[in-house]
Design a protein around this motif. Sequence first.
Motif, PDB file in Angstrom:
ATOM      1  N   ASP A  66       5.111   9.661  10.253  1.00 54.79           N
ATOM      2  CA  ASP A  66       4.150   8.555  10.127  1.00 54.79           C
ATOM      3  C   ASP A  66       3.509   8.208  11.477  1.00 54.79           C
ATOM      4  OD1 ASP A  66       4.908   8.516   7.461  1.00 54.79           O
ATOM      5  OD2 ASP A  66       6.066   6.656   7.591  1.00 54.79           O
ATOM      6  N   ILE A  96      -2.862  -0.871   8.136  1.00 57.50           N
ATOM      7  CA  ILE A  96      -3.697  -1.961   7.614  1.00 57.50           C
ATOM      8  C   ILE A  96      -4.434  -2.657   8.761  1.00 57.50           C
ATOM      9  CG2 ILE A  96      -3.756  -4.032   6.167  1.00 57.50           C
ATOM     10  CD1 ILE A  96      -2.778  -1.399   4.788  1.00 57.50           C
ATOM     11  N   TYR A 113       0.678   5.593  -1.900  1.00 57.54           N
ATOM     12  CA  TYR A 113       1.099   6.911  -1.396  1.00 57.54           C
ATOM     13  C   TYR A 113       2.294   7.442  -2.183  1.00 57.54           C
ATOM     14  CZ  TYR A 113      -2.218   6.027   2.274  1.00 57.54           C
ATOM     15  OH  TYR A 113      -3.392   5.787   2.931  1.00 57.54           O
ATOM     16  N   ALA A 141       9.736   8.879  -1.454  1.00 56.96           N
ATOM     17  CA  ALA A 141       9.341   8.360  -0.132  1.00 56.96           C
ATOM     18  C   ALA A 141       8.954   9.507   0.804  1.00 56.96           C
ATOM     19  CB  ALA A 141      10.487   7.545   0.470  1.00 56.96           C
ATOM     20  N   ARG A 189       1.028   0.949   6.847  1.00 55.16           N
ATOM     21  CA  ARG A 189       1.182   1.573   8.165  1.00 55.16           C
ATOM     22  C   ARG A 189      -0.072   1.423   9.025  1.00 55.16           C
ATOM     23  NH1 ARG A 189       5.071   2.089   5.549  1.00 55.16           N
ATOM     24  NH2 ARG A 189       6.738   3.618   5.604  1.00 55.16           N
ATOM     25  N   THR A 225       0.829  -1.224   0.000  1.00 58.07           N
ATOM     26  CA  THR A 225       0.000   0.000   0.000  1.00 58.07           C
ATOM     27  C   THR A 225       0.856   1.263   0.000  1.00 58.07           C
ATOM     28  OG1 THR A 225      -0.232   0.109   2.418  1.00 58.07           O
ATOM     29  CG2 THR A 225      -1.874  -1.197   1.197  1.00 58.07           C
ATOM     30  N   GLY A 226       2.122   1.163   0.387  1.00 53.00           N
ATOM     31  CA  GLY A 226       3.024   2.313   0.323  1.00 53.00           C
ATOM     32  C   GLY A 226       3.143   2.839  -1.107  1.00 53.00           C
ATOM     33  N   ARG A 244       1.197  11.662  12.980  1.00 53.13           N
ATOM     34  CA  ARG A 244       0.044  12.294  12.321  1.00 53.13           C
ATOM     35  C   ARG A 244      -1.256  11.939  13.055  1.00 53.13           C
ATOM     36  NH1 ARG A 244       1.093   8.305   7.474  1.00 53.13           N
ATOM     37  NH2 ARG A 244      -0.127   6.548   8.214  1.00 53.13           N
ATOM     38  N   ALA A 259       5.677  10.926  -0.299  1.00 56.07           N
ATOM     39  CA  ALA A 259       4.596  10.002   0.078  1.00 56.07           C
ATOM     40  C   ALA A 259       4.214  10.212   1.538  1.00 56.07           C
ATOM     41  CB  ALA A 259       5.055   8.563  -0.147  1.00 56.07           C
ATOM     42  N   ARG A 279      10.684   4.345  -6.023  1.00 57.90           N
ATOM     43  CA  ARG A 279      11.484   3.843  -4.888  1.00 57.90           C
ATOM     44  C   ARG A 279      12.551   4.826  -4.413  1.00 57.90           C
ATOM     45  NH1 ARG A 279       8.818   0.287  -2.289  1.00 57.90           N
ATOM     46  NH2 ARG A 279       7.678  -1.065  -3.678  1.00 57.90           N
ATOM     47  N   ARG A 316      10.828  10.382   8.695  1.00 58.10           N
ATOM     48  CA  ARG A 316       9.631   9.703   8.200  1.00 58.10           C
ATOM     49  C   ARG A 316       8.907   9.002   9.363  1.00 58.10           C
ATOM     50  NH1 ARG A 316       8.642   6.001   3.752  1.00 58.10           N
ATOM     51  NH2 ARG A 316      10.759   5.253   3.542  1.00 58.10           N
TER      52      ARG A 316
HETATM   53  O1   DC Z   1       6.018   1.650   2.892  1.00 55.17           O
HETATM   54  P1   DC Z   1       6.598   2.843   2.128  1.00 55.17           P
HETATM   55  O2   DC Z   1       7.948   3.258   2.632  1.00 55.17           O
HETATM   56  O3   DC Z   1       6.597   2.602   0.645  1.00 55.17           O
HETATM   57  O4   DC Z   1       5.574   4.058   2.406  1.00 55.17           O
HETATM   58  C1   DC Z   1       5.801   5.385   1.942  1.00 55.17           C
HETATM   59  C2   DC Z   1       5.011   6.354   2.795  1.00 55.17           C
HETATM   60  O5   DC Z   1       3.604   6.198   2.553  1.00 55.17           O
HETATM   61  C3   DC Z   1       5.162   6.193   4.309  1.00 55.17           C
HETATM   62  O6   DC Z   1       6.235   6.961   4.810  1.00 55.17           O
HETATM   63  C4   DC Z   1       3.825   6.653   4.845  1.00 55.17           C
HETATM   64  C5   DC Z   1       2.849   6.374   3.734  1.00 55.17           C
HETATM   65  N1   DC Z   1       1.996   5.191   3.968  1.00 55.17           N
HETATM   66  C6   DC Z   1       0.886   5.362   4.769  1.00 55.17           C
HETATM   67  O7   DC Z   1       0.682   6.433   5.329  1.00 55.17           O
HETATM   68  N2   DC Z   1       0.013   4.320   4.951  1.00 55.17           N
HETATM   69  C7   DC Z   1       0.231   3.132   4.371  1.00 55.17           C
HETATM   70  N3   DC Z   1      -0.653   2.141   4.556  1.00 55.17           N
HETATM   71  C8   DC Z   1       1.389   2.938   3.569  1.00 55.17           C
HETATM   72  C9   DC Z   1       2.274   3.987   3.398  1.00 55.17           C
END
Ligand code: DC
Length: 201
Positions: A162, A110, A37, A73, A108, A33-34, A165, A76, A68, A158
């Motif tokens: 994360d 799920i 974002y 990142a 993050r 799911t990242g 928030r 996102a 990537r 990050r």
């Molecule tokens: O898992 P990742 O590093 O690819 O995720 C990138 C960013 O996306 C992470 O810093 C926060 C956001 N993210 C989120 O808020 N909720 C999720 N389910 C997945 C990622």
Amino acid sequence: MACTIAIDGPAAAGKGTISKAVAAHFGFAHLDTGLLYRAVGRRVLDGVPPVEAARALRAEDLAADDLRTQEVAQAASEVAVIPEVRAALVDFQRAFARRSGGAVLDGRDIGTIICPEAEVKLFVTASAEVRAQRRFAELTEKGTETDYATVLADVRDRDARDMGRADAPLKPAADAVQIDTSELSIDEAVAEAIAVVNSAK
Ligand code: DC
């Protein structure tokens, strides 16, 4: 019967590798799911407003080849703070989670927000230093010019955004099983995750 496995955790803890391996082991579909974002963050770097980018997201945007990078990142993580962006991505994730044949979703929120009813919830962590070391090695291998201190600062930045928030912060669900990968090899971490899923079946 649909079976959802929710795998959450901070950046570079190993949840992507574990999720792919668990999905392959059980023959389930996998959604990182990242990437949703990151794809929104990518469009925002191109000048598209975040909520508009999230609402217009298409499956093919997830296949962009530059999602990537550290820059994407960070973008996102920044768009992920906006409640309307998160709301625009919920239906896609829930539909994926309910597909027949089983699904593994990693991210993050799920286990806490997207699939609170998931049959198995894992929270994969490692110390910030170990995660930065792994990310630094990955980036150096790809030929990206960077140094460990910068990568560690990015990881901490990050994490703070994360976890701090207001909407869907990164935290383990009350019923999540935690796996700390700081001292584990990839094979050991994957074996531990598979054992948790088997014991829940
Ligand atoms: O898992 P990742 O590093 O690819 O995720 C990138 C960013 O996306 C992470 O810093 C926060 C956001 N993210 C989120 O808020 N909720 C999720 N389910 C997945 C990622």
